[in-house]
Design a protein around this motif. Sequence first.
Motif, mmCIF file in Angstrom:
data_model
loop_
_atom_site.group_PDB
_atom_site.id
_atom_site.type_symbol
_atom_site.label_atom_id
_atom_site.label_comp_id
_atom_site.label_asym_id
_atom_site.label_seq_id
_atom_site.Cartn_x
_atom_site.Cartn_y
_atom_site.Cartn_z
ATOM 1 N N ASN A 50 1.563 3.920 -2.941
ATOM 2 C CA ASN A 50 0.783 5.102 -2.349
ATOM 3 C C ASN A 50 1.694 6.379 -2.981
ATOM 4 O O ASN A 50 1.278 7.381 -3.590
ATOM 5 C CB ASN A 50 0.557 5.223 -0.664
ATOM 6 N N PHE A 64 0.773 -1.184 0.327
ATOM 7 C CA PHE A 64 -0.215 -0.241 0.341
ATOM 8 C C PHE A 64 0.997 1.100 -0.085
ATOM 9 O O PHE A 64 0.108 2.374 -0.647
ATOM 10 C CB PHE A 64 -0.713 -0.466 1.160
ATOM 11 N N SER A 65 1.879 1.072 0.668
ATOM 12 C CA SER A 65 2.782 2.580 0.766
ATOM 13 C C SER A 65 3.789 2.517 -0.447
ATOM 14 O O SER A 65 3.478 4.117 -0.592
ATOM 15 C CB SER A 65 3.685 2.525 2.144
ATOM 16 N N LEU A 117 -2.604 11.004 -8.148
ATOM 17 C CA LEU A 117 -3.842 11.878 -7.091
ATOM 18 C C LEU A 117 -4.010 13.246 -6.712
ATOM 19 O O LEU A 117 -2.992 13.853 -7.481
ATOM 20 C CB LEU A 117 -3.278 11.209 -5.603
ATOM 21 N N GLN A 165 -4.366 16.343 -2.128
ATOM 22 C CA GLN A 165 -4.573 15.345 -0.937
ATOM 23 C C GLN A 165 -2.678 15.303 0.042
ATOM 24 O O GLN A 165 -1.985 14.631 -1.071
ATOM 25 C CB GLN A 165 -4.860 13.763 -1.344
ATOM 26 N N GLY A 191 -0.965 11.328 -0.237
ATOM 27 C CA GLY A 191 -2.139 10.655 -1.175
ATOM 28 C C GLY A 191 -3.417 9.933 -0.367
ATOM 29 O O GLY A 191 -4.234 10.727 -0.488
ATOM 30 N N LEU A 192 -3.466 8.502 -0.779
ATOM 31 C CA LEU A 192 -4.635 7.680 -0.399
ATOM 32 C C LEU A 192 -5.198 7.948 1.322
ATOM 33 O O LEU A 192 -5.863 8.035 1.681
ATOM 34 C CB LEU A 192 -4.181 6.631 -1.067
ATOM 35 N N ARG A 193 -4.136 8.470 1.624
ATOM 36 C CA ARG A 193 -4.027 8.978 3.169
ATOM 37 C C ARG A 193 -5.727 9.065 3.994
ATOM 38 O O ARG A 193 -5.703 9.668 4.545
ATOM 39 C CB ARG A 193 -2.928 8.510 4.191
#
Length: 299
Positions: A207, A203-204, A216, A220, A223-225
């Motif tokens: 991202n 995931f990291s 993205l 953000q 990112g996805l976080r």
Amino acid sequence: MALNNPAFNNPAFQDPRAVQTYPGGSQAARLGNGQTQYAPPPAATNAELEGKFAAPSAGAQQTDRMTYEDTVYKTIALFAVMLVVAVGGWIWTMSSVTPTNPQPNVAPWLIGALGGFVLAMVNIFKKQPSAPLIMAYAAFQGLFVGGISAYFEFMMPGIVVQATLATVSVVGVTLALFASGKIRASKRATKIFMIAMVGYLVFSLLNVGLMLFGVLPADQMFGLRSATIAGIPIGLILGVLVVIMAAYSLVLDFDQIQQGVRNGAPRKLAWKAAFGIMVTVIWLYVEILRMIAIIRGSN
């Protein structure tokens, strides 16, 4: 236990028989029934025996064996080096902030992160621990921690104190629970931990890739976080899970140190143990720092 912090990759931390491969270990021989037979000590006079009983207990320096006290001293030394360099990294980061250029310098924590990663790989795969290399790792990590802490503190005043207190609390509670015997590492839990670690790593990396290639939105920051699920940032949910993972990683570290002392591991491996503790604690601090930043940013 096969699955653990890679810093503890020496067999002395896992195999009770590993001590036999080190100087002095050959004095013990395994019998067929699993018991250990020791060679009888040489004859000694009563006066010699009385003198030995009256003498203070042998420490790590006399026995050349790993002890809890020696490991603690080396761990403190590493964190002392890290904190001293972190102050320099903090000052360097904030030195570029002026009324005309209100932007911290990101070079310190980028240099520290890169140097720390390289030295971490070297120390992990090096068969024999090197105190200078481990000290160098602590110095680069100090540059990274000081730089990134100053950067976040500039954006969100007070966040470093919050992250530090939270990190110390997690480490303290984990150590207390382990010392009291209320929490222990198990093979099943460790397998789950490793699966979660692989998933988190994937995931990291995904991202970071999406952020670097501009996939993205620019707003953000993480990112996805920074994305939300039912109004809750993904980074917050993930952060709680990662803190639990880091706490279990500490349990694994403490367990490996305990095994090393019981196995009579060489004293120099205390440097390896101190290095492993530092890797986990820094990871925990950075994750907590990021989680608090996500919470404060969403507010």
